[in-house]
Design an enzyme around this catalytic site. Sequence first.
Site, mmCIF file in Angstrom:
data_model
loop_
_atom_site.group_PDB
_atom_site.id
_atom_site.type_symbol
_atom_site.label_atom_id
_atom_site.label_comp_id
_atom_site.label_asym_id
_atom_site.label_seq_id
_atom_site.Cartn_x
_atom_site.Cartn_y
_atom_site.Cartn_z
ATOM 1 N N ARG A 15 11.900 124.793 -18.393
ATOM 2 C CA ARG A 15 10.521 124.959 -18.874
ATOM 3 C C ARG A 15 10.395 124.402 -20.296
ATOM 4 O O ARG A 15 11.365 123.900 -20.854
ATOM 5 C CB ARG A 15 10.097 126.438 -18.825
ATOM 6 C CG ARG A 15 11.030 127.366 -19.548
ATOM 7 C CD ARG A 15 10.541 128.817 -19.496
ATOM 8 N NE ARG A 15 11.357 129.608 -20.397
ATOM 9 C CZ ARG A 15 12.462 130.227 -20.032
ATOM 10 N NH1 ARG A 15 12.889 130.169 -18.791
ATOM 11 N NH2 ARG A 15 13.160 130.925 -20.921
ATOM 12 N N GLY A 53 10.813 110.799 -5.121
ATOM 13 C CA GLY A 53 11.842 109.788 -5.370
ATOM 14 C C GLY A 53 12.585 109.923 -6.684
ATOM 15 O O GLY A 53 13.488 109.134 -6.974
ATOM 16 N N VAL A 63 24.920 128.011 -21.051
ATOM 17 C CA VAL A 63 25.586 127.053 -21.946
ATOM 18 C C VAL A 63 26.331 127.717 -23.105
ATOM 19 O O VAL A 63 27.028 127.042 -23.853
ATOM 20 C CB VAL A 63 24.596 125.998 -22.509
ATOM 21 C CG1 VAL A 63 24.131 125.048 -21.432
ATOM 22 C CG2 VAL A 63 23.433 126.644 -23.240
ATOM 23 N N TYR A 154 18.405 132.503 -36.093
ATOM 24 C CA TYR A 154 17.892 131.265 -35.494
ATOM 25 C C TYR A 154 17.975 130.105 -36.495
ATOM 26 O O TYR A 154 18.420 129.005 -36.158
ATOM 27 C CB TYR A 154 16.439 131.526 -35.067
ATOM 28 C CG TYR A 154 15.761 130.394 -34.331
ATOM 29 C CD1 TYR A 154 16.048 130.133 -32.989
ATOM 30 C CD2 TYR A 154 14.814 129.601 -34.970
ATOM 31 C CE1 TYR A 154 15.397 129.106 -32.311
ATOM 32 C CE2 TYR A 154 14.160 128.572 -34.294
ATOM 33 C CZ TYR A 154 14.459 128.337 -32.970
ATOM 34 O OH TYR A 154 13.813 127.310 -32.295
ATOM 35 N N ALA A 156 19.957 129.834 -39.073
ATOM 36 C CA ALA A 156 21.372 129.492 -39.314
ATOM 37 C C ALA A 156 21.885 128.603 -38.182
ATOM 38 O O ALA A 156 22.580 127.603 -38.412
ATOM 39 C CB ALA A 156 22.205 130.761 -39.421
HETATM 40 P P1 NAP Z 1 11.628 127.989 -23.836
HETATM 41 O O1 NAP Z 1 10.306 127.602 -23.283
HETATM 42 O O2 NAP Z 1 11.932 129.420 -24.070
HETATM 43 O O3 NAP Z 1 12.768 127.315 -22.915
HETATM 44 C C1 NAP Z 1 14.125 127.524 -23.207
HETATM 45 C C2 NAP Z 1 14.976 126.827 -22.170
HETATM 46 O O4 NAP Z 1 16.365 127.074 -22.488
HETATM 47 C C3 NAP Z 1 14.739 127.347 -20.768
HETATM 48 O O5 NAP Z 1 14.836 126.267 -19.854
HETATM 49 C C4 NAP Z 1 15.893 128.317 -20.539
HETATM 50 O O6 NAP Z 1 16.165 128.412 -19.156
HETATM 51 C C5 NAP Z 1 17.003 127.617 -21.332
HETATM 52 N N1 NAP Z 1 18.079 128.522 -21.775
HETATM 53 C C6 NAP Z 1 17.962 129.597 -22.585
HETATM 54 N N2 NAP Z 1 19.171 130.182 -22.742
HETATM 55 C C7 NAP Z 1 20.048 129.436 -22.017
HETATM 56 C C8 NAP Z 1 21.440 129.540 -21.772
HETATM 57 N N3 NAP Z 1 22.195 130.511 -22.315
HETATM 58 N N4 NAP Z 1 22.029 128.617 -20.968
HETATM 59 C C9 NAP Z 1 21.286 127.629 -20.405
HETATM 60 N N5 NAP Z 1 19.974 127.469 -20.607
HETATM 61 C C10 NAP Z 1 19.355 128.383 -21.404
HETATM 62 O O7 NAP Z 1 11.883 127.277 -25.260
HETATM 63 P P2 NAP Z 1 11.263 125.929 -25.892
HETATM 64 O O8 NAP Z 1 10.195 126.334 -26.816
HETATM 65 O O9 NAP Z 1 11.010 124.921 -24.834
HETATM 66 O O10 NAP Z 1 12.502 125.489 -26.802
HETATM 67 C C11 NAP Z 1 13.407 124.465 -26.408
HETATM 68 C C12 NAP Z 1 14.280 124.140 -27.625
HETATM 69 O O11 NAP Z 1 13.454 123.708 -28.710
HETATM 70 C C13 NAP Z 1 15.066 125.337 -28.138
HETATM 71 O O12 NAP Z 1 16.333 124.935 -28.598
HETATM 72 C C14 NAP Z 1 14.230 125.813 -29.299
HETATM 73 O O13 NAP Z 1 14.979 126.525 -30.240
HETATM 74 C C15 NAP Z 1 13.714 124.495 -29.843
HETATM 75 N N6 NAP Z 1 12.514 124.589 -30.659
HETATM 76 C C16 NAP Z 1 11.353 125.083 -30.132
HETATM 77 C C17 NAP Z 1 10.220 125.142 -30.941
HETATM 78 C C18 NAP Z 1 8.896 125.652 -30.447
HETATM 79 O O14 NAP Z 1 7.968 125.781 -31.267
HETATM 80 N N7 NAP Z 1 8.726 125.919 -29.169
HETATM 81 C C19 NAP Z 1 10.294 124.729 -32.275
HETATM 82 C C20 NAP Z 1 11.490 124.248 -32.768
HETATM 83 C C21 NAP Z 1 12.591 124.176 -31.940
HETATM 84 P P3 NAP Z 1 16.841 129.715 -18.469
HETATM 85 O O15 NAP Z 1 16.146 130.901 -19.066
HETATM 86 O O16 NAP Z 1 16.661 129.534 -17.012
HETATM 87 O O17 NAP Z 1 18.273 129.629 -18.845
#
Ligand code: NAP
Length: 246
Positions: A15, A53, A63, A154, A156
């Site tokens: 997602r 496809g 992970v 987070y 860190a």
């Molecule tokens: P999200 O919607 O909560 O999605 C997180 C994804 O990581 C999910 O697919 C989840 O799938 C997977 N995940 C979580 N723990 C996991 C684990 N232990 N092993 C394997 N997969 C795992 O978060 P997002 O907002 O898309 O964020 C994606 C990345 O961008 C993250 O690293 C986040 O810190 C970074 N980020 C996000 C923002 C923001 O504003 N949204 C800003 C800066 C950085 P499952 O639950 O099925 O494992």
Amino acid sequence: MELIGKHIIVTGSSRGIGRSIVRACVEHGASVYCVSRNEMDIVSEYTPLCAQGASIKFYPCDVSDESAVKTTFESILKDAPHIDGLVNNAGIAKDGFIFRMPVEAWNSVIDTNLKSCFLTTRAIAMPMAKKRAGSIVNISSIVGVIGNAGQSNYCAAKAGIIGLTKSLARELGGRGLRVNAIAPGFIETDMTEALSEDHRKTFIKSIPLARPGSSEEVAKTCVFLLSSYASYITGETIRVSGGLGV
Ligand code: NAP
């Protein structure tokens, strides 16, 4: 079609930003190997695309778990002819002020966001280096650059990703591998949906472009870093933050 013929692993692919990265990689011609914990989520998300496809394979894996990463990446290496790209996107947040932060919240956030990048890169760097070409993209965060109250674990982890990225760029550059990071700002996903309305408004006020970003905007930068357009870029952290933190 910047990624035609490329084989790319994306973690946290079920997602949010990960899903947009998978879709953008597929649109640009790549075969994608999706890694996240909940198999049903990834299967239901991508089955329609596969029916049209797209080449997408699913690997349920936590992970942060050393042996799970080892076994999963061995399976991917059996299924893929070679690997050209790795996107370390999986991440979680467990916010709280330092006085009240349980050790579990510290450990799980560091392990899922930072240790995972070490584990996956260690599992794939050697096979990628044999081809003497490849791109690794680590998803950090703008708060890893500027810090944020209530997110010490987070921030860190995300600052650690930037240090890891720079070190691995130096370590792996001679073997043809580029390693870069993206520091997204406030991106609309499930992760930011958990923020209170007040917190949201405060964040948006401090964004020069005066709006949240979309996961597609992060995905476009990721495709760029995976592609040959970024062939002389390594060790960088690109902010996709609408100017937040400049
Ligand atoms: P999200 O919607 O909560 O999605 C997180 C994804 O990581 C999910 O697919 C989840 O799938 C997977 N995940 C979580 N723990 C996991 C684990 N232990 N092993 C394997 N997969 C795992 O978060 P997002 O907002 O898309 O964020 C994606 C990345 O961008 C993250 O690293 C986040 O810190 C970074 N980020 C996000 C923002 C923001 O504003 N949204 C800003 C800066 C950085 P499952 O639950 O099925 O494992």
